[in-house]
Design a protein around this motif. Structure first.
Motif, PDB file in Angstrom:
ATOM      1  N   ALA A  25       0.856  -1.195   0.000  1.00 21.21           N
ATOM      2  CA  ALA A  25       0.000   0.000   0.000  1.00 21.21           C
ATOM      3  C   ALA A  25       0.891   1.243   0.000  1.00 21.21           C
ATOM      4  O   ALA A  25       2.090   1.166  -0.301  1.00 21.21           O
ATOM      5  N   GLY A  46      -3.659   4.435   1.115  1.00 14.89           N
ATOM      6  CA  GLY A  46      -4.223   3.642   0.019  1.00 14.89           C
ATOM      7  C   GLY A  46      -5.487   2.907   0.385  1.00 14.89           C
ATOM      8  O   GLY A  46      -6.108   2.279  -0.474  1.00 14.89           O
ATOM      9  N   LEU A  49      -5.721  -1.477   5.703  1.00 15.49           N
ATOM     10  CA  LEU A  49      -4.826  -2.624   5.692  1.00 15.49           C
ATOM     11  C   LEU A  49      -5.242  -3.627   6.766  1.00 15.49           C
ATOM     12  O   LEU A  49      -5.585  -3.234   7.890  1.00 15.49           O
ATOM     13  N   LEU A  58      -5.064  -5.388   1.449  1.00 14.62           N
ATOM     14  CA  LEU A  58      -5.505  -4.001   1.339  1.00 14.62           C
ATOM     15  C   LEU A  58      -6.938  -3.949   0.814  1.00 14.62           C
ATOM     16  O   LEU A  58      -7.268  -4.577  -0.193  1.00 14.62           O
TER      17      LEU A  58
END
Length: 924
Positions: A25, A46, A49, A58
């Motif tokens: 990520a 991103g 997680l 992710l």
């Protein structure tokens, strides 16, 4: 010597770092939390997680923006991001699915609102932005809003009350759904509060500048800590109080600062000391007291409560540690590069002791003197000074000589030597004569008797002279194995090797197997390798295995030794330096120092604790031969089509300790009825499974201990369509029909075969009949040939008879010619002539000839119609291959006349001159 209860300041708890490449990520992480299943969740630029101890996953944020906050409650994960907040829950296949809370608001969010903080209290979950706090009731799904304008979103749950800091206004708390001012102290208006903690049940506030204040009746009283003495300024971004009441500060540029509840600094850990990054955006303590750091670049986890601490020589200054000792408040390390030292309880770097360049083998304190065994000989160490007291090279070990307080016996590369203390100084007195074998391991078994272990050469039993200057007698006991060492443990001399532990029997003067210790250490597959190291003070015998550091201690209730194993990862065992030169030194207070190839570890036995772990199956997928993997429900007793007979399992144990290694073992009942080998891989695939019932099982071994459960999943692979019940019915029906068809075909075939066989038999009978007829004809022909031959014989006999008769008559005639004038004689001669020319003879001959050679005369007559009867008669005689001489009597003429007749016959037949008459007649 100073007390050995100490903390060596430069040691750090184990740190494990995860880079963006590791977790897949973006760099920045804004928050960390943990679910009831112990999975770790991180708010990342991103997305969200998830880390289960084995793999990262992710999940993209709901609107593609950065997730700024995360809070896991039980197995529900709440997140906040740009203009959105809500929660995630696992679906049937084990993936997180998002549900928006903010979409259910009856009023709009503020423009560009981001949610930076999430706090829970009882049945409420609070989401904080820079302008508001949204209070979500998990029971009735209602939402309340409180205005809380601030520069940085910090909200705290202190003793069941929610506090938040509003810049320029002060500290507030939430009561009955409304904000209530707690304090407007000037410090609160000019500083940002990053944490509120309890010290002795009093609220302690932490500011962004790293200053601490107790809040008493709304006023702030400074709490001075050791951080005040730092020359460098700190900027605190996050803070956390741990379960042991100590406090951790996450800074913008200095990593983390760890202080105890008395304000003393415990640790300073930054990027230089092992973190991924110096900017700590969030802190979180998990259920096993691991400290998670959400960093500006990556994620780090610090095993605060680990029994292991480590000092890693990142620059290669020290080398491989072969020996260590604490003496006069200094820690000494003997390495392959020399001797190094530093004061204990300090942050100073190790310094080199001049003159000790090269390999150090031994550090030993005897009679309040620190000795250093070195390639060059033996040094006496005083703080940072090294004095060479013996230049006899290669000092392995040294021991006091019984009853001689001023003498020490040394084991060297080339035998033994004696040190003597004269006038307060140690010097080399003598080398022991008569023994020049390397003596790394030796022990006294009597006042003047020692045993020396030399690995493959075995054990040497030496009798020394009373003055210890020479060896007077040497006996050798053969080696009992490799990896041998010689130690004293509980007043017994032990010889250890890969084949067990042997104890010296003084009455027999030899080593005999110690079954108790051997069974204790060598009972399983994880057997000792390398040397054994005794700790006489604690009555422990240490050794190293492939996967653990093990020690034996006396049993509490019997003579059996208790074996304890401290599990270590395989990479740590390989990092312990040269096999057979392991180093372990007691530090006191149940702590031990273990030398490694790039520094050392410390092990605190007080922190060892047994834990229970569960292994979980976190996802199951299947696929056809030509499609992508598709996750399926984790519910048991699933049924899969035969085309989807490729199954993939992933499993995990949520364990986050750097020094705890997790291995997995699986079994698929129904096809593989034995457990697999242990492996660190947390997934397995089974491809092209045949139809049938299966049960997948997986268990884990965590640091040498089995998981408390075995995770299972039962499923069934259905029969392929071509083996379904309907297909089998069709097959049976087809088989029956095919059998009937085959039966009919065979019946027709055999009928045709029977007819064909009958026809063949008829033909055979016909052929047999023809053959019989032919045989009959052949027999008749044979009979005819026999008759012809018989006729020919008769013809020959008759011809010869006529010839003889005529010859006889001619002879009589010739004799009578002399009396021809006598009428009676004439009459006889005429009678003879008549008999010679008797037509009956010819008739008889002609009949016999025709019987023997049917139609010959007819053929000759037809071929040559101009022949007379006499000519035919001559032809018949020639056919019988009679010579002119034999023919003459038959015709009653002379031989000459026969020749004339033959000539005339040739003329009548128009035979060429070169053709023979007889040959021609024979060929007709």
């Amino acid at each position: 010597m100073a007390s050995q209860k100490l903390v060596i300041a430069q040691e750090l708890p184990p740190i494990e770092n995860f880079s963006p490449i590791d977790y897949g990520a973006e760099n920045q992480n804004w928050g960390i939390s943990q679910s009831k299943q112990k999975n770790i969740y991180a708010a990342n630029n991103g997305g969200l997680l998830e880390f289960n101890g084995a793999v990262w996953k992710l999940y993209g944020s709901p609107n593609g923006s950065t997730i700024r906050s995360v809070k896991a409650l039980d197995n529900t994960v709440y997140t906040g991001c740009y203009m959105e907040f809500g929660f995630w829950e696992k679906n049937a296949v084990g993936d997180l699915e998002y549900t928006s809370i903010s979409n259910g608001l009856t009023f709009p969010l503020l423009e560009d609102e981001e949610f930076w903080n999430i706090v829970e209290l009882d049945e409420w979950v609070l989401f904080q932005s820079l302008e508001r706090i949204y209070i979500y009731n998990t029971s009735d799904k209602t939402i309340k809003v409180i205005d809380s304008k601030s520069t940085k979103a910090h909200m705290f749950n202190f003793n069941g009350t929610i506090y938040f800091h509003s810049t320029e206004n002060g500290l507030f708390k939430i009561e009955n759904g409304k904000s209530v001012l707690v304090s407007d102290d000037p410090i609160l208006k000019n500083s940002i509060i990053t944490g509120i903690f309890a010290i002795e049940n009093k609220p302690l506030l932490v500011t962004e500048e790293g200053e601490f204040y107790f809040m008493v009746n709304g006023s702030l009283i400074e709490w001075k800590t050791s951080l005040k003495q730092q020359s460098t300024l700190i900027n605190v971004y996050s803070s956390l109080q741990l379960d042991d009441d100590s406090i951790v500060l996450g800074t913008i540029s200095n990593g983390i600062l760890h202080i105890d509840k008395e304000g003393k600094t415990l640790q300073k850990i930054n990027q230089e000391k092992g973190l991924n990054n110096n900017t700590v955006l969030s802190l979180f303590e998990d259920t096993e007291n691991n400290l998670w750091l959400a960093l500006d670049n990556g994620i780090s986890v610090v095993n605060i409560d680990s029994p292991f601490n480590e000092y890693i020589d990142k620059n290669g200054k020290l080398g491989v540690v072969y020996a260590s000792a604490i003496f006069n408040d200094y820690l000494y390390l003997g390495t392959n590069q020399g001797l190094f030292y530093k004061p204990v309880n300090s942050d100073e770097d190790f310094r080199f002791v001049k003159g000790t360049e090269g390999q150090v083998w031994l550090l030993k304190v005897i009679n309040i003197t620190l000795f250093c065994g070195h390639n060059k000989g033996t040094f006496k160490i005083e703080q940072d000074r090294a004095e060479l007291i013996s230049d006899f090279p290669g000092t392995w070990d040294m021991k006091p000589i019984p009853s001689h307080n001023n003498l020490l016996l040394q084991g060297n590369f080339n035998g033994l030597s004696v040190l003597e203390k004269l006038n307060g100084k140690w010097t080399l007195r003598n080398e022991v004569e008569g023994f020049d074998i390397s003596s790394r391991f030796f022990e006294f078994v009597g006042e003047n008797r020692i045993v020396v272990n030399r690995e493959l050469k075995g054990v040497f039993k030496l009798n020394l002279s009373k003055d210890y200057r020479k060896v007077v007698k040497v006996e050798n006991e053969v080696s009992k194995g490799v990896g041998a060492s010689l130690v004293t443990y509980l007043d017994d001399i032990l010889y250890t090797c890969d084949n067990g532990i042997f104890k010296y029997n003084s009455s027999q003067a030899k080593f005999v197997l110690d079954t108790l210790l051997t069974n204790a250490f060598y009972e399983g597959s994880d057997n000792p390798i390398g040397i054994f190291i005794p700790d006489e003070k604690s009555k422990r015998l240490w050794c190293f295995t492939s996967h653990s550091i093990a020690y034996a201690s006396p049993g509490k209730f019997d003579a059996n030794s208790e074996i304890n194993k401290i599990a270590i990862p395989a990479y740590v065992r390989k990092n312990l330096g040269v096999l057979g030169f392991e180093s372990l030194t007691p530090l006191g207070d149940e702590k031990y120092l273990v030398g490694i190839s790039n520094g050392y570890l410390t092990v605190d036995l007080n922190k060892l604790a047994s834990k229970e772990y569960q292994v979980l199956i976190n996802s199951i997928s299947n696929k056809t031969s030509d499609s992508a993997k598709e996750k399926v429900s984790k519910e048991n007793n699933a049924h899969f089509e035969f085309s989807k007979n490729n199954l993939f399992f992933s499993y995990n144990v949520p364990e986050f300790d750097k020094y705890t290694e997790v291995n997995y073992q699986y079994q698929l009942e129904g096809i593989y009825d034995v457990w697999s080998d242990w492996s660190r891989t947390s997934n397995i695939s089974f491809e092209n499974l045949p139809f049938g019932n299966y049960e997948f099982k997986v268990r884990a071994k965590i640091g040498g201990h089995l998981s408390m459960n075995t995770a299972t999943y039962a499923f069934r692979i259905e029969r392929p369509w071509y083996l379904s019940n309907f297909a089998i019915f069709i097959y049976v029906l087809g088989f029956v029909l095919l059998s009937l068809l085959i039966h009919r075909l065979y019946k027709n075939y055999y009928k045709k075969q029977r007819e064909q066989l009958l026809n063949e038999n008829k033909k055979k009978l016909k052929r047999k009949k023809l053959k019989s007829q032919k045989k009959i004809i052949q027999i008749k022909n044979e009979k005819l040939r026999e008759e012809v031959e018989s006729k020919n014989r008769e013809l020959a006999i008759s011809t010869m008879s006529i010839i003889k008769k005529n010859e006889f008559l001619n002879a009589i005639k010739d004799q009578l010619k002399g009396s021809e004038e006598n009428p009676q004689v004439k009459s006889v001669i005429r009678t003879i002539d008549r008999n010679i020319n008797n037509s009956d003879d010819w008739k008889f001959f002609e009949d016999a000839f025709n019987n023997a050679d049917k139609d010959f005369l007819k053929k000759v007559k037809n071929t040559h119609p101009g022949l007379t009867a006499n000519d035919l008669r001559l032809c018949a005689y020639l056919r019988l291959n009679l010579s002119s001489k034999e023919i003459a009597p038959l015709l009653n003429i002379s031989v000459r006349s026969v020749e004339v007749k033959r000539y005339r016959l040739r003329k009548k037949m128009n035979l060429p001159h070169e053709d023979g008459l007889t040959d021609y007649i024979m060929e007709i």
